[in-house]
Scaffold this active site. Sequence first.
Site, PDB file in Angstrom:
ATOM      1  N   ASP A  57       4.432  -4.431   4.495  1.00 25.66           N
ATOM      2  CA  ASP A  57       4.600  -2.978   4.522  1.00 25.66           C
ATOM      3  C   ASP A  57       5.394  -2.529   3.299  1.00 25.66           C
ATOM      4  O   ASP A  57       6.242  -3.276   2.788  1.00 25.66           O
ATOM      5  CB  ASP A  57       5.394  -2.557   5.770  1.00 25.66           C
ATOM      6  CG  ASP A  57       4.499  -2.231   6.948  1.00 25.66           C
ATOM      7  OD1 ASP A  57       3.303  -2.572   6.915  1.00 25.66           O
ATOM      8  OD2 ASP A  57       5.018  -1.626   7.915  1.00 25.66           O
ATOM      9  N   VAL A  58       5.207  -1.279   2.902  1.00 28.36           N
ATOM     10  CA  VAL A  58       5.903  -0.770   1.715  1.00 28.36           C
ATOM     11  C   VAL A  58       7.208  -0.042   2.064  1.00 28.36           C
ATOM     12  O   VAL A  58       8.082   0.106   1.217  1.00 28.36           O
ATOM     13  CB  VAL A  58       4.975   0.173   0.904  1.00 28.36           C
ATOM     14  CG1 VAL A  58       4.788   1.527   1.613  1.00 28.36           C
ATOM     15  CG2 VAL A  58       5.477   0.371  -0.506  1.00 28.36           C
TER      16      VAL A  58
ATOM     17  N   TYR B 128       3.298   7.822   1.060  1.00 27.01           N
ATOM     18  CA  TYR B 128       4.033   6.546   1.050  1.00 27.01           C
ATOM     19  C   TYR B 128       4.273   6.004  -0.367  1.00 27.01           C
ATOM     20  O   TYR B 128       4.910   4.970  -0.527  1.00 27.01           O
ATOM     21  CB  TYR B 128       3.323   5.506   1.919  1.00 27.01           C
ATOM     22  CG  TYR B 128       3.712   5.587   3.390  1.00 27.01           C
ATOM     23  CD1 TYR B 128       3.617   6.776   4.094  1.00 27.01           C
ATOM     24  CD2 TYR B 128       4.176   4.468   4.071  1.00 27.01           C
ATOM     25  CE1 TYR B 128       3.958   6.859   5.430  1.00 27.01           C
ATOM     26  CE2 TYR B 128       4.533   4.536   5.419  1.00 27.01           C
ATOM     27  CZ  TYR B 128       4.407   5.735   6.086  1.00 27.01           C
ATOM     28  OH  TYR B 128       4.759   5.810   7.413  1.00 27.01           O
TER      29      TYR B 128
ATOM     30  N   GLU C 128      -2.189  -4.851  13.657  1.00 29.23           N
ATOM     31  CA  GLU C 128      -1.288  -5.880  14.211  1.00 29.23           C
ATOM     32  C   GLU C 128      -1.912  -6.603  15.411  1.00 29.23           C
ATOM     33  O   GLU C 128      -1.718  -7.812  15.588  1.00 29.23           O
ATOM     34  CB  GLU C 128       0.029  -5.229  14.625  1.00 29.23           C
ATOM     35  CG  GLU C 128       1.087  -6.185  15.124  1.00 29.23           C
ATOM     36  CD  GLU C 128       2.421  -5.489  15.277  1.00 29.23           C
ATOM     37  OE1 GLU C 128       3.241  -5.548  14.345  1.00 29.23           O
ATOM     38  OE2 GLU C 128       2.644  -4.844  16.333  1.00 29.23           O
TER      39      GLU C 128
ATOM     40  N   ILE D 182      -0.158   4.790   0.140  1.00 29.78           N
ATOM     41  CA  ILE D 182      -1.244   5.753   0.281  1.00 29.78           C
ATOM     42  C   ILE D 182      -0.632   7.098   0.678  1.00 29.78           C
ATOM     43  O   ILE D 182       0.256   7.145   1.543  1.00 29.78           O
ATOM     44  CB  ILE D 182      -2.254   5.296   1.362  1.00 29.78           C
ATOM     45  CG1 ILE D 182      -2.723   3.850   1.121  1.00 29.78           C
ATOM     46  CG2 ILE D 182      -3.431   6.272   1.463  1.00 29.78           C
ATOM     47  CD1 ILE D 182      -3.722   3.641   0.024  1.00 29.78           C
TER      48      ILE D 182
ATOM     49  N   PHE E  45       0.847  -1.191   0.000  1.00 30.42           N
ATOM     50  CA  PHE E  45       0.000   0.000   0.000  1.00 30.42           C
ATOM     51  C   PHE E  45       0.882   1.240   0.000  1.00 30.42           C
ATOM     52  O   PHE E  45       1.703   1.418   0.908  1.00 30.42           O
ATOM     53  CB  PHE E  45      -0.905   0.030   1.238  1.00 30.42           C
ATOM     54  CG  PHE E  45      -2.008  -0.996   1.188  1.00 30.42           C
ATOM     55  CD1 PHE E  45      -1.731  -2.337   1.409  1.00 30.42           C
ATOM     56  CD2 PHE E  45      -3.311  -0.612   0.899  1.00 30.42           C
ATOM     57  CE1 PHE E  45      -2.740  -3.290   1.341  1.00 30.42           C
ATOM     58  CE2 PHE E  45      -4.328  -1.563   0.830  1.00 30.42           C
ATOM     59  CZ  PHE E  45      -4.047  -2.900   1.050  1.00 30.42           C
TER      60      PHE E  45
ATOM     61  N   HIS F  15       7.843 -10.775  15.073  1.00 31.41           N
ATOM     62  CA  HIS F  15       8.138  -9.339  15.118  1.00 31.41           C
ATOM     63  C   HIS F  15       9.588  -9.127  15.565  1.00 31.41           C
ATOM     64  O   HIS F  15       9.973  -9.618  16.630  1.00 31.41           O
ATOM     65  CB  HIS F  15       7.186  -8.663  16.094  1.00 31.41           C
ATOM     66  CG  HIS F  15       7.193  -7.168  15.995  1.00 31.41           C
ATOM     67  ND1 HIS F  15       8.296  -6.408  16.303  1.00 31.41           N
ATOM     68  CD2 HIS F  15       6.238  -6.302  15.589  1.00 31.41           C
ATOM     69  CE1 HIS F  15       8.016  -5.129  16.111  1.00 31.41           C
ATOM     70  NE2 HIS F  15       6.771  -5.042  15.676  1.00 31.41           N
TER      71      HIS F  15
ATOM     72  N   ASP G 246      15.119  -4.543  11.155  1.00 33.67           N
ATOM     73  CA  ASP G 246      15.377  -3.114  11.146  1.00 33.67           C
ATOM     74  C   ASP G 246      16.809  -2.945  11.650  1.00 33.67           C
ATOM     75  O   ASP G 246      17.133  -3.438  12.743  1.00 33.67           O
ATOM     76  CB  ASP G 246      14.375  -2.425  12.089  1.00 33.67           C
ATOM     77  CG  ASP G 246      14.489  -0.915  12.040  1.00 33.67           C
ATOM     78  OD1 ASP G 246      15.618  -0.392  11.838  1.00 33.67           O
ATOM     79  OD2 ASP G 246      13.461  -0.245  12.207  1.00 33.67           O
TER      80      ASP G 246
HETATM   81  C1  4GW Z   1       1.738   8.656  10.470  1.00 37.65           C
HETATM   82  O1  4GW Z   1       1.531   9.791  10.133  1.00 37.65           O
HETATM   83  C2  4GW Z   1       1.570   7.576   9.498  1.00 37.65           C
HETATM   84  S1  4GW Z   1       1.192   7.751   7.892  1.00 37.65           S
HETATM   85  C3  4GW Z   1       1.722   6.273   9.802  1.00 37.65           C
HETATM   86  C4  4GW Z   1       1.507   5.413   8.700  1.00 37.65           C
HETATM   87  C5  4GW Z   1       1.169   6.103   7.563  1.00 37.65           C
HETATM   88  C6  4GW Z   1       0.891   5.516   6.258  1.00 37.65           C
HETATM   89  C7  4GW Z   1       0.995   4.135   6.107  1.00 37.65           C
HETATM   90  C8  4GW Z   1       0.584   6.317   5.115  1.00 37.65           C
HETATM   91  O2  4GW Z   1       0.459   7.541   5.154  1.00 37.65           O
HETATM   92  N1  4GW Z   1       0.408   5.685   3.906  1.00 37.65           N
HETATM   93  C9  4GW Z   1       0.515   4.343   3.789  1.00 37.65           C
HETATM   94  O3  4GW Z   1       0.377   3.811   2.664  1.00 37.65           O
HETATM   95  N2  4GW Z   1       0.771   3.561   4.894  1.00 37.65           N
HETATM   96  C10 4GW Z   1       0.803   2.104   4.720  1.00 37.65           C
HETATM   97  O4  4GW Z   1       0.656   1.453   5.972  1.00 37.65           O
HETATM   98  C11 4GW Z   1       2.159   1.673   4.148  1.00 37.65           C
HETATM   99  O5  4GW Z   1       1.975   0.534   3.335  1.00 37.65           O
HETATM  100  C12 4GW Z   1       2.928   1.320   5.407  1.00 37.65           C
HETATM  101  O6  4GW Z   1       4.023   0.457   5.149  1.00 37.65           O
HETATM  102  C13 4GW Z   1       1.843   0.702   6.254  1.00 37.65           C
HETATM  103  C14 4GW Z   1       2.110   0.716   7.761  1.00 37.65           C
HETATM  104  O7  4GW Z   1       2.554   1.988   8.188  1.00 37.65           O
HETATM  105  P1  4GW Z   1       4.071   2.189   8.663  1.00 37.65           P
HETATM  106  O8  4GW Z   1       4.953   1.389   7.749  1.00 37.65           O
HETATM  107  O9  4GW Z   1       4.375   3.636   8.748  1.00 37.65           O
HETATM  108  O10 4GW Z   1       4.062   1.537  10.102  1.00 37.65           O
HETATM  109  P2  4GW Z   1       5.377   1.118  10.934  1.00 37.65           P
HETATM  110  O11 4GW Z   1       6.061   2.373  11.378  1.00 37.65           O
HETATM  111  O12 4GW Z   1       4.818   0.303  12.073  1.00 37.65           O
HETATM  112  O13 4GW Z   1       6.275   0.299  10.057  1.00 37.65           O
HETATM  113 MN    MN Z   2       6.479  -0.038   8.058  1.00 38.69          MN
END
Ligand code: 4GW
Ligand code: MN
Length: 299
Positions: free
Chosen positions: A158-159, A73, A250, A70, A68, A180, A273
């Site tokens: 995740d992207v 991202y 999650e 979005i 995704f 995790h 990471d």
């Molecule tokens: C805070 O402002 C945001 S924006 C946290 C996630 C956001 C977000 C996440 C976004 O704006 N657009 C988006 O496509 N995503 C999708 O959700 C994207 O595929 C991302 O890999 C996934 C999970 O969010 P993340 O990777 O930021 O989460 P963490 O930090 O746990 O890896």
């Molecule tokens: Mn992520």
Amino acid sequence: MKGSEWHPGVILSCRAQLGYRPPDTDRRTDVLLLSPWLAPIVWSETYNSAILDAQFHQRNVRVGITIFGIKKYTVFVSTFIETAEKYFMVGHKVNYYVFTDRVSDIPMVDLAEGRRVMVLSVPAYRRWQDVSMRRMEMLRDYSRRRFMEEVDYLVCVDVDMRFSDEVGVEILSDLFGTLHPGLYGTSREGYTYERNPQSEAYIPADEGDFYYAGGYFGGNVEEVYKLTDFCHNAMMTDKAKNIEAVWHDESYLNKYFLYHKPTRILSPEYLWDDDLGTPDFLRRKRFLAVRKNHKEIRN
Ligand code: 4GW
Ligand code: MN
């Protein structure tokens, strides 16, 4: 499996790989290799890629990988696909499914034969928690509509990631989850499950096998449909009560896996990471978090 390709070259190369070879003798003893319900936990040096590749080629398996991008991202998409071309399921049929609200921002990437990018236009939710959580609903809807027709397995990740070493068919199974990286080695009390008994994601203190990552799961399309349908419905039930689980999608994923145990489990080699360093048990880093400029990318 549709349209198996039984041309002589495939049969010969499969025979060559599937024929007799001496068993590997040095098993790893430093990590858990099998869950209590006998699901393999996938670590390097515990499997033979040539045999597995031959088996999956014999079945002419098609793999879908979903991401995704979005809002902002979308910036992660090109690195994701470029590194996947180098390391993800090389030699197999792969469809990249890119869900986005910014279709025109999705870059063209050169792909090897048998691999395609499919851009899927979806809405952007205002809250980032909803952007993350609604992935379950969209995956469910496309599993029913398209994925069922087009692929055998789905890999949902995740992207904001890049591939840095081989990820092959050793991950594929009816239903798989990933340990995790941040909670690997932690005991049950340390798992950050949802602890509110009112939530559909609630896991009691004396239950729970592993803490699975929201950013890496998959399986055959039917199993991914069931998983995403459960998670989305549970989130909607909670939402009606004004509840949102502590770690969003999650938390619901962990609840699902507690009562629908994965048939294969990926070690943290598959989701790492570099901020977590390089512990001894980690012989390969295959898929790494990309550094995010949080101010830039999240606002
Ligand atoms: C805070 O402002 C945001 S924006 C946290 C996630 C956001 C977000 C996440 C976004 O704006 N657009 C988006 O496509 N995503 C999708 O959700 C994207 O595929 C991302 O890999 C996934 C999970 O969010 P993340 O990777 O930021 O989460 P963490 O930090 O746990 O890896
Ligand atoms: Mn992520």
